[in-house]
Write a protein that holds these residues in place. Structure first.
Motif, PDB file in Angstrom:
ATOM      1  N   TYR A 243       0.860  -1.189   0.000  1.00 52.24           N
ATOM      2  CA  TYR A 243       0.000   0.000   0.000  1.00 52.24           C
ATOM      3  C   TYR A 243       0.898   1.241   0.000  1.00 52.24           C
ATOM      4  CZ  TYR A 243      -3.991   2.989   1.287  1.00 52.24           C
ATOM      5  OH  TYR A 243      -4.983   3.944   1.303  1.00 52.24           O
ATOM      6  N   ASN A 326      -3.088  -2.757  -4.889  1.00 45.83           N
ATOM      7  CA  ASN A 326      -4.388  -2.288  -5.363  1.00 45.83           C
ATOM      8  C   ASN A 326      -4.288  -1.889  -6.828  1.00 45.83           C
ATOM      9  OD1 ASN A 326      -3.157   0.275  -5.357  1.00 45.83           O
ATOM     10  ND2 ASN A 326      -3.912   0.721  -3.303  1.00 45.83           N
ATOM     11  N   SER A 327      -5.349  -1.249  -7.328  1.00 45.80           N
ATOM     12  CA  SER A 327      -5.400  -0.911  -8.753  1.00 45.80           C
ATOM     13  C   SER A 327      -4.415   0.182  -9.143  1.00 45.80           C
ATOM     14  CB  SER A 327      -6.816  -0.469  -9.125  1.00 45.80           C
ATOM     15  OG  SER A 327      -7.208   0.657  -8.343  1.00 45.80           O
ATOM     16  N   PRO A 338      -5.945  -6.376  -8.868  1.00 48.91           N
ATOM     17  CA  PRO A 338      -7.298  -6.743  -9.315  1.00 48.91           C
ATOM     18  C   PRO A 338      -7.535  -6.390 -10.785  1.00 48.91           C
ATOM     19  CG  PRO A 338      -7.368  -4.746  -8.002  1.00 48.91           C
ATOM     20  CD  PRO A 338      -5.967  -5.253  -7.906  1.00 48.91           C
ATOM     21  N   ASN A 352     -11.326 -10.364  -7.551  1.00 50.13           N
ATOM     22  CA  ASN A 352     -11.119  -9.027  -6.980  1.00 50.13           C
ATOM     23  C   ASN A 352     -11.500  -8.972  -5.500  1.00 50.13           C
ATOM     24  OD1 ASN A 352     -10.259  -8.191  -9.455  1.00 50.13           O
ATOM     25  ND2 ASN A 352     -11.953  -6.778  -9.840  1.00 50.13           N
ATOM     26  N   GLU A 353     -12.532  -9.728  -5.146  1.00 53.71           N
ATOM     27  CA  GLU A 353     -12.959  -9.740  -3.754  1.00 53.71           C
ATOM     28  C   GLU A 353     -11.878 -10.329  -2.853  1.00 53.71           C
ATOM     29  OE1 GLU A 353     -16.412 -11.861  -1.049  1.00 53.71           O
ATOM     30  OE2 GLU A 353     -16.833 -11.358  -3.139  1.00 53.71           O
ATOM     31  N   SER A 356      -9.003  -7.999  -2.558  1.00 54.04           N
ATOM     32  CA  SER A 356      -9.360  -6.911  -1.665  1.00 54.04           C
ATOM     33  C   SER A 356      -9.186  -7.313  -0.203  1.00 54.04           C
ATOM     34  CB  SER A 356     -10.808  -6.489  -1.929  1.00 54.04           C
ATOM     35  OG  SER A 356     -11.207  -5.492  -1.025  1.00 54.04           O
ATOM     36  N   ASP A 357      -9.465  -8.578   0.122  1.00 56.16           N
ATOM     37  CA  ASP A 357      -9.277  -9.050   1.497  1.00 56.16           C
ATOM     38  C   ASP A 357      -7.805  -8.973   1.899  1.00 56.16           C
ATOM     39  OD1 ASP A 357     -11.968  -9.567   1.736  1.00 56.16           O
ATOM     40  OD2 ASP A 357     -11.788 -11.686   1.184  1.00 56.16           O
ATOM     41  N   GLN A 359      -5.640  -6.905   0.485  1.00 60.64           N
ATOM     42  CA  GLN A 359      -5.301  -5.478   0.493  1.00 60.64           C
ATOM     43  C   GLN A 359      -5.722  -4.797   1.788  1.00 60.64           C
ATOM     44  OE1 GLN A 359      -4.400  -2.210  -1.302  1.00 60.64           O
ATOM     45  NE2 GLN A 359      -2.786  -3.747  -1.306  1.00 60.64           N
ATOM     46  N   LYS A 360      -6.797  -5.263   2.380  1.00 64.22           N
ATOM     47  CA  LYS A 360      -7.279  -4.673   3.631  1.00 64.22           C
ATOM     48  C   LYS A 360      -6.243  -4.801   4.744  1.00 64.22           C
ATOM     49  CE  LYS A 360     -12.223  -5.341   2.778  1.00 64.22           C
ATOM     50  NZ  LYS A 360     -13.452  -6.093   3.179  1.00 64.22           N
TER      51      LYS A 360
END
Length: 454
Positions: A243, A326-327, A338, A352-353, A356-357, A359-360
């Motif tokens: 990130y 991320n994107s 993603p 993508n879901e 995203s998990d 990435q969180k």
């Protein structure tokens, strides 16, 4: 054109002297003058009277005793000798031995009652943690780690500031983001002293503790990280979540356009300048790699290409593993991102879901980093060259707190938001694109994909 009526001199006006015997007469007069004029030829009496009258000494003092020019030279020698001998005699008689005084240093009295209270054994643990974002035990561990580096010796003028107070000054400044004048009041120290202490302690943290607490995982640790991320996402060989966040700064004096953050400016309707902090975290939100200090006008993929992580990947040290981004990051042989194109399939939505998990985990870690060290949320007045050291120290302290299980207060939590600008060339590897499609199909057919996108 009018011409002035002024008459110019004629040639006759320049005939000088008019008498041809003028120079002969002048020569004779000079021959007849005395070769040397004596002082006796002048009458000093009128001058004496005028001066004495002006000074009011005409009746009380002998005129010739004050302004006797003729005898002044001869009398002055005798008077000087007598004066010197009498002066020396008086000096010997009037000598008084003065006691030696100890040198004193003026110091402004400042109260450090607040710090003395915090440092006391009876100070409540929860109040200490609220002020310094960590428990007393973690604070003492940091003090012991830095003691050999930041300890100062006492001088003849003042006592050295203790190690625990120096560490407290730095940590409280990073935790609250308070201005230096407030730090000065809390700890009873000068403003310049507080500024110097913060930089010295941050430099010590970076030099002593960063290599110990911010490390790229070894093989054993890497296997553990892969297993934990597979539990979260169903995707194998994930070694970290990446990130990039922005830290606001005041307008720099040089290269101001490079630090101008157009996206933050447009969103907040206020001119914004920033620097970037890129980080990779493991499944626990502990930083394993950081890149700090690039200008805020750069996008995520541009910062990535400047990082040591990117160079490590180019040397082939990140084969057969994934870092999830991320994107705002490109798809490469080692970065998994993603799908971003229009009209995604169910399989791509499911992929993508899960991404995203993962990435969180990184986004949550950066939220805790900024929440725990509020200086990262406020515009800092520090010099640009000092920011990497200070922000790096915040990342090290974050890792120490996370490793020691220091919980973050709920009142400090906030919603972290950073713009994600999709790179123009998001796909950097055709092979990576094919592997991503295979991972997406595998997730869907093995019931690892979620259904929140439906």
């Amino acid at each position: 054109m009018e011409i002035s009526s002024f008459s110019f001199p004629s040639q006759e006006d320049f005939n000088f002297p008019p008498n041809p015997n003028f120079f002969t007469f002048l020569h004779q007069e000079l021959e007849n003058m005395p070769k040397k004029i004596k002082t006796d030829d002048f009458d000093h009496t009128p001058v004496d009277e005028i001066l004495n009258k002006y000074l009011g000494l005409e009746n009380s003092v002998d005129n010739h005793a004050i302004f006797d020019f003729e005898n002044q030279e001869s009398d002055s020698k005798m008077n000087d000798q007598a004066s010197v001998s009498s002066t020396k005699k008086r000096a010997r008689e009037n000598v008084v031995e003065m006691p030696l005084q100890q040198r004193r240093l003026w110091v402004k009295n400042r109260s450090n009652a607040w710090w003395e209270q915090c440092n006391g054994p009876d100070f409540p643990e929860d109040e200490f943690k609220k002020a310094f974002r960590m428990s007393k035990s973690t604070f003492n561990v940091i003090c012991r780690e830095l003691e050999s580096v930041i300890t100062k010796k006492d001088t003849m003028l003042r006592l050295a500031i203790p190690v625990n107070q120096r560490v407290a000054v730095c940590i409280w400044r990073l935790a609250t983001g308070a201005p230096l004048r407030e730090v000065s009041k809390r700890f009873g120290l000068g403003i310049s002293t507080c500024h110097k202490i913060v930089l010295e302690v941050c430099t010590a943290i970076k030099g002593v503790l960063m290599g110990k607490f911010v490390q790229w995982p070894d093989e054993l640790k890497m296997e553990e990280i892969k297993r934990e991320f597979e539990v979260v996402s169903g995707i194998q060989t994930i070694c970290g979540s990446m990130y990039t966040t922005h830290v606001p700064i005041i307008a720099p004096k040089e290269n101001i356009t490079a630090y101008f953050n157009k996206r933050h400016t447009d969103r907040n309707q206020k001119t914004s300048y920033s620097v970037t902090v890129q980080g990779v975290v493991d499944h626990k939100g502990i930083f394993t790699d950081i890149c700090i200090g690039w200008p805020g006008s750069m996008t995520n993929d541009q910062v990535l290409e400047k990082s040591a992580l990117f160079e490590r990947a180019n040397r082939g040290n990140l084969k057969d593993i994934w870092v999830v981004g991320n994107s705002g990051f490109p798809l490469t042989d080692w970065i998994l991102v993603p799908f971003t194109h229009q009209n995604l399939t169910w399989t791509q939505h499911a992929f993508n879901e899960k991404v995203s998990d993962v990435q969180k985990v990184a986004k949550e870690a950066f939220m805790r980093l900024k929440a725990r060290w509020s200086c990262l949320q406020k515009r800092t007045e520090m010099k640009l060259q000092d920011l990497p050291v200070v922000f790096g120290a915040c990342c090290v302290l974050h890792n120490i707190c996370e490793m020691r299980g220091e919980e973050l207060s709920e009142e400090l939590r906030f919603d972290l938001f950073d713009d994600e600008i999709v790179p123009e060339n998001i796909v950097r590897s055709v092979n990576a694109m094919q592997v991503r499609d295979q991972i997406a199909h595998k997730l869907l057919h093995h019931n690892h994909a979620g259904t929140s996108f439906l």
